[in-house]
Enzyme design. Sequence first.
Site, PDB file in Angstrom:
ATOM      1  N   ASN A   9       0.870  -1.183   0.000  1.00 23.98           N
ATOM      2  CA  ASN A   9       0.000   0.000   0.000  1.00 23.98           C
ATOM      3  C   ASN A   9       0.908   1.234   0.000  1.00 23.98           C
ATOM      4  O   ASN A   9       1.499   1.559   1.022  1.00 23.98           O
ATOM      5  CB  ASN A   9      -0.893  -0.021   1.251  1.00 23.98           C
ATOM      6  CG  ASN A   9      -1.723   1.247   1.382  1.00 23.98           C
ATOM      7  OD1 ASN A   9      -1.830   2.036   0.449  1.00 23.98           O
ATOM      8  ND2 ASN A   9      -2.314   1.443   2.554  1.00 23.98           N
ATOM      9  N   TRP A  10       1.012   1.873  -1.169  1.00 23.01           N
ATOM     10  CA  TRP A  10       1.930   3.016  -1.284  1.00 23.01           C
ATOM     11  C   TRP A  10       1.353   4.280  -0.642  1.00 23.01           C
ATOM     12  O   TRP A  10       2.033   5.274  -0.512  1.00 23.01           O
ATOM     13  CB  TRP A  10       2.248   3.294  -2.751  1.00 23.01           C
ATOM     14  CG  TRP A  10       3.090   2.231  -3.415  1.00 23.01           C
ATOM     15  CD1 TRP A  10       3.537   1.060  -2.859  1.00 23.01           C
ATOM     16  CD2 TRP A  10       3.598   2.247  -4.762  1.00 23.01           C
ATOM     17  NE1 TRP A  10       4.278   0.354  -3.781  1.00 23.01           N
ATOM     18  CE2 TRP A  10       4.335   1.060  -4.959  1.00 23.01           C
ATOM     19  CE3 TRP A  10       3.482   3.144  -5.825  1.00 23.01           C
ATOM     20  CZ2 TRP A  10       4.963   0.751  -6.163  1.00 23.01           C
ATOM     21  CZ3 TRP A  10       4.102   2.836  -7.027  1.00 23.01           C
ATOM     22  CH2 TRP A  10       4.844   1.664  -7.195  1.00 23.01           C
ATOM     23  N   LYS A  11       0.081   4.243  -0.294  1.00 19.78           N
ATOM     24  CA  LYS A  11      -0.593   5.429   0.271  1.00 19.78           C
ATOM     25  C   LYS A  11      -0.380   6.631  -0.651  1.00 19.78           C
ATOM     26  O   LYS A  11      -0.310   6.470  -1.861  1.00 19.78           O
ATOM     27  CB  LYS A  11      -0.126   5.696   1.693  1.00 19.78           C
ATOM     28  CG  LYS A  11      -0.154   4.437   2.566  1.00 19.78           C
ATOM     29  CD  LYS A  11      -0.054   4.736   4.016  1.00 19.78           C
ATOM     30  CE  LYS A  11       0.067   3.436   4.776  1.00 19.78           C
ATOM     31  NZ  LYS A  11      -0.163   3.593   6.197  1.00 19.78           N
ATOM     32  N   HIS A  93      -9.654   0.861   4.658  1.00 18.29           N
ATOM     33  CA  HIS A  93      -8.386   1.058   5.354  1.00 18.29           C
ATOM     34  C   HIS A  93      -8.618   2.001   6.531  1.00 18.29           C
ATOM     35  O   HIS A  93      -9.441   2.916   6.457  1.00 18.29           O
ATOM     36  CB  HIS A  93      -7.341   1.653   4.382  1.00 18.29           C
ATOM     37  CG  HIS A  93      -5.966   1.676   4.973  1.00 18.29           C
ATOM     38  ND1 HIS A  93      -5.555   2.660   5.850  1.00 18.29           N
ATOM     39  CD2 HIS A  93      -4.916   0.836   4.837  1.00 18.29           C
ATOM     40  CE1 HIS A  93      -4.303   2.411   6.218  1.00 18.29           C
ATOM     41  NE2 HIS A  93      -3.892   1.305   5.615  1.00 18.29           N
ATOM     42  N   GLU A  95      -7.112   4.454   7.613  1.00 18.05           N
ATOM     43  CA  GLU A  95      -6.960   5.895   7.317  1.00 18.05           C
ATOM     44  C   GLU A  95      -8.212   6.439   6.633  1.00 18.05           C
ATOM     45  O   GLU A  95      -8.529   7.622   6.770  1.00 18.05           O
ATOM     46  CB  GLU A  95      -5.684   6.114   6.485  1.00 18.05           C
ATOM     47  CG  GLU A  95      -4.440   5.974   7.367  1.00 18.05           C
ATOM     48  CD  GLU A  95      -3.200   5.458   6.660  1.00 18.05           C
ATOM     49  OE1 GLU A  95      -3.136   5.503   5.422  1.00 18.05           O
ATOM     50  OE2 GLU A  95      -2.288   4.979   7.371  1.00 18.05           O
ATOM     51  N   GLU A 165      -5.556  -5.323  10.353  1.00 16.92           N
ATOM     52  CA  GLU A 165      -4.549  -4.284  10.579  1.00 16.92           C
ATOM     53  C   GLU A 165      -4.885  -3.537  11.866  1.00 16.92           C
ATOM     54  O   GLU A 165      -5.694  -2.590  11.853  1.00 16.92           O
ATOM     55  CB  GLU A 165      -4.554  -3.284   9.424  1.00 16.92           C
ATOM     56  CG  GLU A 165      -4.227  -3.878   8.079  1.00 16.92           C
ATOM     57  CD  GLU A 165      -3.690  -2.802   7.142  1.00 16.92           C
ATOM     58  OE1 GLU A 165      -2.527  -2.920   6.744  1.00 16.92           O
ATOM     59  OE2 GLU A 165      -4.412  -1.845   6.832  1.00 16.92           O
ATOM     60  N   GLY A 171       2.039   2.041  10.707  1.00 20.31           N
ATOM     61  CA  GLY A 171       2.955   3.165  10.580  1.00 20.31           C
ATOM     62  C   GLY A 171       3.621   3.566  11.887  1.00 20.31           C
ATOM     63  O   GLY A 171       4.209   4.639  12.000  1.00 20.31           O
ATOM     64  N   SER A 209       3.131  -2.373  10.289  1.00 23.45           N
ATOM     65  CA  SER A 209       4.580  -2.357  10.505  1.00 23.45           C
ATOM     66  C   SER A 209       5.260  -3.683  10.152  1.00 23.45           C
ATOM     67  O   SER A 209       6.195  -4.121  10.838  1.00 23.45           O
ATOM     68  CB  SER A 209       4.906  -1.932  11.942  1.00 23.45           C
ATOM     69  OG  SER A 209       4.451  -0.609  12.179  1.00 23.45           O
ATOM     70  N   GLY A 230       2.675  -1.285   4.297  1.00 21.55           N
ATOM     71  CA  GLY A 230       2.686   0.139   3.988  1.00 21.55           C
ATOM     72  C   GLY A 230       4.104   0.637   3.746  1.00 21.55           C
ATOM     73  O   GLY A 230       4.676   0.449   2.661  1.00 21.55           O
ATOM     74  N   GLY A 231       4.705   1.232   4.758  1.00 22.40           N
ATOM     75  CA  GLY A 231       6.022   1.867   4.628  1.00 22.40           C
ATOM     76  C   GLY A 231       7.073   1.002   3.933  1.00 22.40           C
ATOM     77  O   GLY A 231       7.793   1.477   3.045  1.00 22.40           O
TER      78      GLY A 231
HETATM   79  C1  PEP Z   1      -0.947   0.058   5.937  1.00 21.02           C
HETATM   80  O1  PEP Z   1      -1.052   1.253   5.797  1.00 21.02           O
HETATM   81  O2  PEP Z   1      -1.783  -0.703   5.419  1.00 21.02           O
HETATM   82  C2  PEP Z   1       0.184  -0.445   6.711  1.00 21.02           C
HETATM   83  C3  PEP Z   1       0.143  -1.677   7.109  1.00 21.02           C
HETATM   84  O3  PEP Z   1       1.194   0.437   6.943  1.00 21.02           O
HETATM   85  P1  PEP Z   1       2.616   0.096   7.637  1.00 21.02           P
HETATM   86  O4  PEP Z   1       3.117  -1.177   7.054  1.00 21.02           O
HETATM   87  O5  PEP Z   1       3.479   1.266   7.308  1.00 21.02           O
HETATM   88  O6  PEP Z   1       2.343  -0.028   9.104  1.00 21.02           O
END
Ligand code: PEP
Length: 251
Positions: A9-11, A93, A95, A165, A171, A209, A230-231
């Site tokens: 997920n590049w956001k 998600h 967010e 999640e 994050g 994470s 994500g990151g």
């Molecule tokens: C996400 O945004 O779906 C996510 C899991 O982010 P991260 O891996 O950065 O925690």
Amino acid sequence: MRKKLVVGNWKMNGDRARNLALIDGLKGRIPAGVEVAVCPPSPYLAQVQALGEPLGLAVGAQDLSPRKEGAFTGDVAAAMLLDVGCEWVLVGHSERRTLHGEGNGLVAEKVAVALEAGLKPILCVGETLAERDGGQAEEVVRSQVMSVVSLLGADAMARVVVAYEPVWAIGTGRTATPEQAELMHACIRECLELAGVAVAGVRILYGGSVTAANAAALFAQPNIDGALVGGASLVADGFSSICAAAAAAAS
Ligand code: PEP
């Protein structure tokens, strides 16, 4: 055995040049036997789809409109996502739930619209830290899942991927332990089974994470069928190591 799935997920990150460099860094590093997809921001879906296809990398969107077409400024319809080559779409998600006020009802509607259009929805669920500390984590996640099952019915739900999640792990660098994640994944599977869903084929991803350092331990759990990343999906080395860990767990 369920095929492992790793989704990046590049956001709201990237531009044409950085996307090109990132996909370039994944060349030859998408393992066979694992499904891998990335979800770039919508202006880049077509670019990333074209770059990713020869690598065996699928593309997904980060959200979709519950409407088909018309006067809905800023929204993107399921048919448009399909038209530019999307296979997957993230729905609900955290967010979107917190920053855009998306509730369980709207999320369920979006999952239904995605399925109907032929997209593969990834339903994101997870509790906040306050909910976990208050002992409500399972109840919150169950009601997020069940609101979708109630609208879709058990048969359609079998075509949905669920991503657990925990909001406190997204994050933050604070990942759930493999045992914590496994407990919740088993709870989700049990809840789906009680609702009559054919759960043996339903994939439940963990997100929050995930890194190259913790992926293998997570993937070793029986109910963790992959990851939503994500990151770490913004760096080719990290993301490809997570994909390699998924392949190793599957073999
Ligand atoms: C996400 O945004 O779906 C996510 C899991 O982010 P991260 O891996 O950065 O925690």
